[in-house]
Design a protein around this motif. Structure first.
Motif, PDB file in Angstrom:
ATOM      1  N   GLY A   1       1.626  -3.185   4.054  1.00 49.40           N
ATOM      2  CA  GLY A   1      -0.096  -3.324   3.871  1.00 49.40           C
ATOM      3  C   GLY A   1      -0.761  -2.816   4.793  1.00 49.40           C
ATOM      4  O   GLY A   1      -2.014  -2.619   4.193  1.00 49.40           O
ATOM      5  N   GLY A  53      -1.769   0.636   4.624  1.00 53.87           N
ATOM      6  CA  GLY A  53      -1.897   1.117   3.375  1.00 53.87           C
ATOM      7  C   GLY A  53      -1.428   2.868   3.333  1.00 53.87           C
ATOM      8  O   GLY A  53      -1.939   3.519   2.929  1.00 53.87           O
ATOM      9  N   SER A  73       1.337   3.237   1.463  1.00 51.65           N
ATOM     10  CA  SER A  73       1.458   3.908   0.053  1.00 51.65           C
ATOM     11  C   SER A  73       0.243   4.842  -0.249  1.00 51.65           C
ATOM     12  O   SER A  73      -0.095   5.507  -1.178  1.00 51.65           O
ATOM     13  CB  SER A  73       1.786   3.008  -0.524  1.00 51.65           C
ATOM     14  OG  SER A  73       3.156   2.308  -0.212  1.00 51.65           O
ATOM     15  N   LYS A  85      -0.526   8.123  -2.410  1.00 52.66           N
ATOM     16  CA  LYS A  85      -1.395   8.033  -3.637  1.00 52.66           C
ATOM     17  C   LYS A  85      -2.571   8.747  -3.196  1.00 52.66           C
ATOM     18  O   LYS A  85      -3.017   8.987  -5.030  1.00 52.66           O
ATOM     19  CB  LYS A  85      -1.469   6.835  -3.838  1.00 52.66           C
ATOM     20  CG  LYS A  85      -0.169   6.338  -4.886  1.00 52.66           C
ATOM     21  CD  LYS A  85      -0.790   4.019  -5.051  1.00 52.66           C
ATOM     22  CE  LYS A  85       0.089   2.740  -5.014  1.00 52.66           C
ATOM     23  NZ  LYS A  85      -0.763   2.002  -5.160  1.00 52.66           N
ATOM     24  N   GLU A  95       8.779   5.416   1.170  1.00 48.56           N
ATOM     25  CA  GLU A  95      10.203   4.184   2.047  1.00 48.56           C
ATOM     26  C   GLU A  95      11.018   4.112   1.259  1.00 48.56           C
ATOM     27  O   GLU A  95      11.758   3.716   0.127  1.00 48.56           O
ATOM     28  CB  GLU A  95       9.277   2.893   1.464  1.00 48.56           C
ATOM     29  CG  GLU A  95       7.980   2.413   2.359  1.00 48.56           C
ATOM     30  CD  GLU A  95       8.489   1.667   3.209  1.00 48.56           C
ATOM     31  OE1 GLU A  95       9.182   1.323   3.197  1.00 48.56           O
ATOM     32  OE2 GLU A  95       7.437   1.415   3.177  1.00 48.56           O
ATOM     33  N   GLN A 120       9.002   1.691   6.556  1.00 45.30           N
ATOM     34  CA  GLN A 120       8.773   1.058   7.689  1.00 45.30           C
ATOM     35  C   GLN A 120       9.889   0.833   8.530  1.00 45.30           C
ATOM     36  O   GLN A 120       9.318  -0.092   9.528  1.00 45.30           O
ATOM     37  CB  GLN A 120       8.716  -1.018   7.084  1.00 45.30           C
ATOM     38  CG  GLN A 120       7.491  -0.909   6.257  1.00 45.30           C
ATOM     39  CD  GLN A 120       7.792  -2.788   6.246  1.00 45.30           C
ATOM     40  OE1 GLN A 120       7.995  -2.800   6.310  1.00 45.30           O
ATOM     41  NE2 GLN A 120       7.746  -2.453   4.336  1.00 45.30           N
TER      42      GLN A 120
HETATM   43  P1  ATP Z   1       3.806  -1.449   1.308  1.00 44.63           P
HETATM   44  O1  ATP Z   1       4.771  -0.919   2.405  1.00 44.63           O
HETATM   45  O2  ATP Z   1       3.519  -3.164   1.295  1.00 44.63           O
HETATM   46  O3  ATP Z   1       3.478  -0.356   0.516  1.00 44.63           O
HETATM   47  P2  ATP Z   1       1.719   0.062   2.238  1.00 44.63           P
HETATM   48  O4  ATP Z   1       1.242   0.466   3.730  1.00 44.63           O
HETATM   49  O5  ATP Z   1       2.427   1.706   1.988  1.00 44.63           O
HETATM   50  O6  ATP Z   1       2.510  -1.410   2.880  1.00 44.63           O
HETATM   51  P3  ATP Z   1      -0.200  -0.533   0.516  1.00 44.63           P
HETATM   52  O7  ATP Z   1       0.467  -0.561  -0.176  1.00 44.63           O
HETATM   53  O8  ATP Z   1      -0.636   1.095   0.994  1.00 44.63           O
HETATM   54  O9  ATP Z   1       0.274  -0.320   2.033  1.00 44.63           O
HETATM   55  O10 ATP Z   1      -1.775  -1.003   0.717  1.00 44.63           O
HETATM   56  C1  ATP Z   1      -2.825  -1.196   1.552  1.00 44.63           C
HETATM   57  C2  ATP Z   1      -3.449  -2.323   1.140  1.00 44.63           C
HETATM   58  O11 ATP Z   1      -4.009  -2.391  -0.168  1.00 44.63           O
HETATM   59  C3  ATP Z   1      -2.867  -4.008   1.091  1.00 44.63           C
HETATM   60  O12 ATP Z   1      -4.180  -4.741   1.797  1.00 44.63           O
HETATM   61  C4  ATP Z   1      -2.577  -3.876  -0.588  1.00 44.63           C
HETATM   62  O13 ATP Z   1      -2.134  -5.411  -0.796  1.00 44.63           O
HETATM   63  C5  ATP Z   1      -3.580  -3.618  -1.676  1.00 44.63           C
HETATM   64  N1  ATP Z   1      -3.332  -2.723  -1.900  1.00 44.63           N
HETATM   65  C6  ATP Z   1      -1.909  -1.803  -2.792  1.00 44.63           C
HETATM   66  N2  ATP Z   1      -2.017  -2.046  -3.545  1.00 44.63           N
HETATM   67  C7  ATP Z   1      -2.951  -2.516  -4.804  1.00 44.63           C
HETATM   68  C8  ATP Z   1      -3.651  -2.038  -5.508  1.00 44.63           C
HETATM   69  N3  ATP Z   1      -3.469  -1.420  -6.505  1.00 44.63           N
HETATM   70  N4  ATP Z   1      -4.579  -3.324  -6.094  1.00 44.63           N
HETATM   71  C9  ATP Z   1      -5.067  -3.839  -5.420  1.00 44.63           C
HETATM   72  N5  ATP Z   1      -5.365  -3.945  -3.908  1.00 44.63           N
HETATM   73  C10 ATP Z   1      -3.890  -3.339  -3.182  1.00 44.63           C
END
Ligand code: ATP
Length: 241
Positions: free
Chosen positions: A42, A44, A46, A50, A165, A198
């Motif tokens: 979480g 950020g 991903s 994107k 990942e 991770q």
């Molecule tokens: P993970 O390994 O779990 O994917 P991450 O570091 O890649 O973690 P992101 O997926 O970029 O994290 O998410 C960053 C934040 O944005 C988190 O708080 C997540 O809950 C929120 N988030 C991600 N995708 C969405 C979405 N489609 N709608 C709403 N919130 C989102």
């Protein structure tokens, strides 16, 4: 150190509706480097990928690739410029054969000889995909689907590959195998790689430079050799005291 970056993000913010997922990210990836973004669930990670690949439009900041502003470009245009994203969860086409999945990766190319050569190379990297070339991709194991997702991206002959990942859900042995090939792809093809993970152990071994992401912000950046020696990294990301 003065080589101009292949990819540069400046003050990038992206949100999901009211939720700000990344808050002012600036980072650079130089040609032929492997760069990693570390961070917990979480953080950020991903969202950064994107935003780069055009799946998500940032609310602020700019993304530059090969000295061109691609911030407002759509994903298909970005792929054509040589930037390919292997998303979390792989997303292979389950009802297409392994071979047809690979050919989908090459859909923007017209150099048939180059495509044939690259197909041969991915089968050398991942011999299991050659064995399974006629099977539906949906029948592959998770690890094999990850191999296929990376291989499909390679079939576009990218300059820059974004990897989300690659170790997710894989055994330690398969994770090692996949990382070995990722490093070979970088060394042998010269493909620049931005890797989100991770698994800090694997990522710090594979990459040259790393950024550490917490709550949508970069809190640390350094060479991977130096990051590995930092106490915070050892304690929170490598599980060592
Ligand atoms: P993970 O390994 O779990 O994917 P991450 O570091 O890649 O973690 P992101 O997926 O970029 O994290 O998410 C960053 C934040 O944005 C988190 O708080 C997540 O809950 C929120 N988030 C991600 N995708 C969405 C979405 N489609 N709608 C709403 N919130 C989102």
């Amino acid at each position: 150190a003065d080589t101009p970056p292949l990819l540069a993000l400046a003050n990038v913010e992206s949100a999901y509706g009211p939720i700000k997922a990344i808050r002012g990210i600036s980072l650079r990836v130089r040609p032929q480097e492997v760069v990693t973004v570390l961070g917990s669930n979480g953080a950020g990670k991903s969202t950064i990928l994107k935003t780069i690949s055009g799946v998500l439009d940032p609310t602020r900041g700019t993304v530059r690739f090969k000295d061109e502003d691609i911030t407002a470009h759509d994903p298909a245009e970005i792929v054509k410029r040589g930037l390919v994203h292997v998303p979390e969860g792989r997303e292979v086409f389950p009802l297409l054969s392994v071979h047809d999945n690979l050919m989908m990766g090459a859909y923007t190319r017209s150099d048939r000889d180059g495509v044939a050569k690259d197909l041969e190379q991915v089968y050398r990297y991942f011999p299991i995909l050659r064995e399974r070339q006629k099977q539906d991709a949906g029948l592959l194991s998770g690890g094999q689907q990850q191999m296929l997702a990376i291989s499909r991206a390679l079939m576009a002959a990218p300059t820059l590959m974004l990897l989300d990942e690659p170790s997710l859900g894989l055994s330690p042995k398969l994770t090692r195998e996949i990382f070995e090939i990722v490093v070979r792809i970088n060394r042998e093809r010269g493909t620049t790689i931005l890797l989100v993970e991770q698994n800090a152990h694997m990522a710090l071994n594979a990459a040259d430079f790393g950024y550490v992401l917490e709550n949508g912000r970069i809190v640390m950046e350094d060479t991977c050799d130096r990051l590995r020696e930092k106490e915070d990294i050892r304690e929170f990301y490598l599980g060592m005291k």
